[in-house]
Write a protein that holds these residues in place. Sequence first.
Motif, PDB file in Angstrom:
ATOM      1  N   ARG A   4     -25.586  -6.656  20.118  1.00 59.90           N
ATOM      2  CA  ARG A   4     -25.287  -5.401  20.824  1.00 59.90           C
ATOM      3  C   ARG A   4     -26.597  -4.732  21.283  1.00 59.90           C
ATOM      4  O   ARG A   4     -26.709  -4.260  22.411  1.00 59.90           O
ATOM      5  N   ALA A   5     -27.596  -4.729  20.415  1.00 58.33           N
ATOM      6  CA  ALA A   5     -28.881  -4.105  20.752  1.00 58.33           C
ATOM      7  C   ALA A   5     -29.552  -4.846  21.910  1.00 58.33           C
ATOM      8  O   ALA A   5     -30.052  -4.223  22.862  1.00 58.33           O
ATOM      9  N   LEU A   6     -29.541  -6.189  21.844  1.00 60.31           N
ATOM     10  CA  LEU A   6     -30.170  -6.981  22.915  1.00 60.31           C
ATOM     11  C   LEU A   6     -29.463  -6.759  24.256  1.00 60.31           C
ATOM     12  O   LEU A   6     -30.102  -6.677  25.304  1.00 60.31           O
ATOM     13  N   ALA A   7     -28.136  -6.682  24.189  1.00 60.93           N
ATOM     14  CA  ALA A   7     -27.369  -6.457  25.420  1.00 60.93           C
ATOM     15  C   ALA A   7     -27.777  -5.132  26.043  1.00 60.93           C
ATOM     16  O   ALA A   7     -28.045  -5.059  27.255  1.00 60.93           O
ATOM     17  N   ALA A   8     -27.867  -4.088  25.223  1.00 59.02           N
ATOM     18  CA  ALA A   8     -28.229  -2.761  25.749  1.00 59.02           C
ATOM     19  C   ALA A   8     -29.626  -2.774  26.356  1.00 59.02           C
ATOM     20  O   ALA A   8     -29.865  -2.195  27.427  1.00 59.02           O
ATOM     21  N   GLU A   9     -30.545  -3.473  25.692  1.00 58.97           N
ATOM     22  CA  GLU A   9     -31.938  -3.510  26.177  1.00 58.97           C
ATOM     23  C   GLU A   9     -32.087  -4.279  27.476  1.00 58.97           C
ATOM     24  O   GLU A   9     -33.067  -4.099  28.197  1.00 58.97           O
ATOM     25  N   THR A  10     -31.163  -5.185  27.771  1.00 60.07           N
ATOM     26  CA  THR A  10     -31.331  -6.065  28.936  1.00 60.07           C
ATOM     27  C   THR A  10     -30.384  -5.702  30.084  1.00 60.07           C
ATOM     28  O   THR A  10     -30.249  -6.463  31.042  1.00 60.07           O
ATOM     29  N   GLY A  11     -29.743  -4.539  29.987  1.00 56.55           N
ATOM     30  CA  GLY A  11     -28.930  -4.076  31.120  1.00 56.55           C
ATOM     31  C   GLY A  11     -27.494  -4.534  31.086  1.00 56.55           C
ATOM     32  O   GLY A  11     -26.866  -4.681  32.142  1.00 56.55           O
ATOM     33  N   ASN A  67     -18.240 -13.527  23.770  1.00 56.41           N
ATOM     34  CA  ASN A  67     -18.169 -12.119  24.158  1.00 56.41           C
ATOM     35  C   ASN A  67     -18.288 -11.984  25.664  1.00 56.41           C
ATOM     36  O   ASN A  67     -19.010 -12.753  26.308  1.00 56.41           O
ATOM     37  N   GLU A  68     -17.599 -10.976  26.183  1.00 53.35           N
ATOM     38  CA  GLU A  68     -17.780 -10.619  27.591  1.00 53.35           C
ATOM     39  C   GLU A  68     -18.684  -9.395  27.644  1.00 53.35           C
ATOM     40  O   GLU A  68     -18.410  -8.368  27.004  1.00 53.35           O
ATOM     41  N   LEU A  69     -19.772  -9.504  28.418  1.00 48.37           N
ATOM     42  CA  LEU A  69     -20.672  -8.378  28.646  1.00 48.37           C
ATOM     43  C   LEU A  69     -20.573  -8.043  30.127  1.00 48.37           C
ATOM     44  O   LEU A  69     -20.253  -8.925  30.935  1.00 48.37           O
ATOM     45  N   ARG A  70     -20.852  -6.819  30.499  1.00 44.63           N
ATOM     46  CA  ARG A  70     -20.886  -6.468  31.926  1.00 44.63           C
ATOM     47  C   ARG A  70     -22.297  -6.003  32.291  1.00 44.63           C
ATOM     48  O   ARG A  70     -22.909  -5.237  31.547  1.00 44.63           O
ATOM     49  N   ARG A  71     -22.748  -6.432  33.460  1.00 47.20           N
ATOM     50  CA  ARG A  71     -24.023  -5.931  33.976  1.00 47.20           C
ATOM     51  C   ARG A  71     -23.845  -4.438  34.259  1.00 47.20           C
ATOM     52  O   ARG A  71     -22.912  -4.050  34.957  1.00 47.20           O
ATOM     53  N   SER A  72     -24.726  -3.616  33.664  1.00 49.20           N
ATOM     54  CA  SER A  72     -24.565  -2.158  33.825  1.00 49.20           C
ATOM     55  C   SER A  72     -24.842  -1.737  35.269  1.00 49.20           C
ATOM     56  O   SER A  72     -25.592  -2.391  35.964  1.00 49.20           O
TER      57      SER A  72
END
Length: 226
Positions: A198-205, A221-226
């Motif tokens: 979760r932390a890495l995802a937040a740091e990388t957008g 997991n599904e992540l979305r580009r911010s």
Amino acid sequence: MTATMSRRFAAQNALGYDARIVNLVPGYAELHEISAAVLAARLPERARVLVVGAGTGTETLALAQQNPGWELVGVDPSADMLAIARRRAAAESLDTVTFHEGYVGDLADEKPFDAAVSLLVMHFVAGDDEKRDYLADIAGRLRPGAPLLLCDLMEHDEDDLDVMAEYAAARGVGAEAHAGIRQRLQTDFFPLDDDALRALAAETGFTAPRPYFRGVAFAANELRRS
Ligand SMILES: C[S@@+](CC[C@H](N)C(=O)[O-])C[C@H]1O[C@@H](n2cnc3c(N)ncnc32)[C@H](O)[C@@H]1O
């Protein structure tokens, strides 16, 4: 890529990969099927999809077959894995697929992608800084809001390893072979826990990871580009 990893995905190891992986990753086929369903639910008829660590082409070819309007771009540093992927694409006359030998950062393609997939790749990337670069490189290729489907071996314990050993044994993997695999899971993989991801995802957008599949300790997991 480390020397160990380049051996793992080279020559005979690349040739045996497709037969081997289904015995070692619980739910491998389902992971691919559900990942395809997630992308189909998110993307329109015409879309560009980046497949990171495309390997022997399994997800790239399946996505191309199921979605003739999508353009698939696969990236992988292993020439031997990609040789198999290219042969399979040619055998199936798939002309919406291209494969590039190398890393995401090497891609000359500047057009943004509508989605990316990274299945069973990032757990080989050692170190938080390297993982940060890996995810940031993918983020840099995605349009805002685009999904990234990410599946890796996560932090696990002996109980998980016992289950994976039984899964492999039930599929015909011998005890000796599995002992070697169990050893390599400790030395060649670099798993994260959910908080670190979760932390890495937040740091990388990227947005917070949303789980969509799990096979013992392999979590998608599904992540979305911010
Ligand atoms: C376990 S295979 C997964 C292949 C495919 N995604 C699948 O699900 O069958 C891992 C692949 O990732 C590739 N790889 C390793 N490090 C990579 C990186 N930093 N960027 C892109 N691909 C990488 C390897 O060469 C290998 O083909």
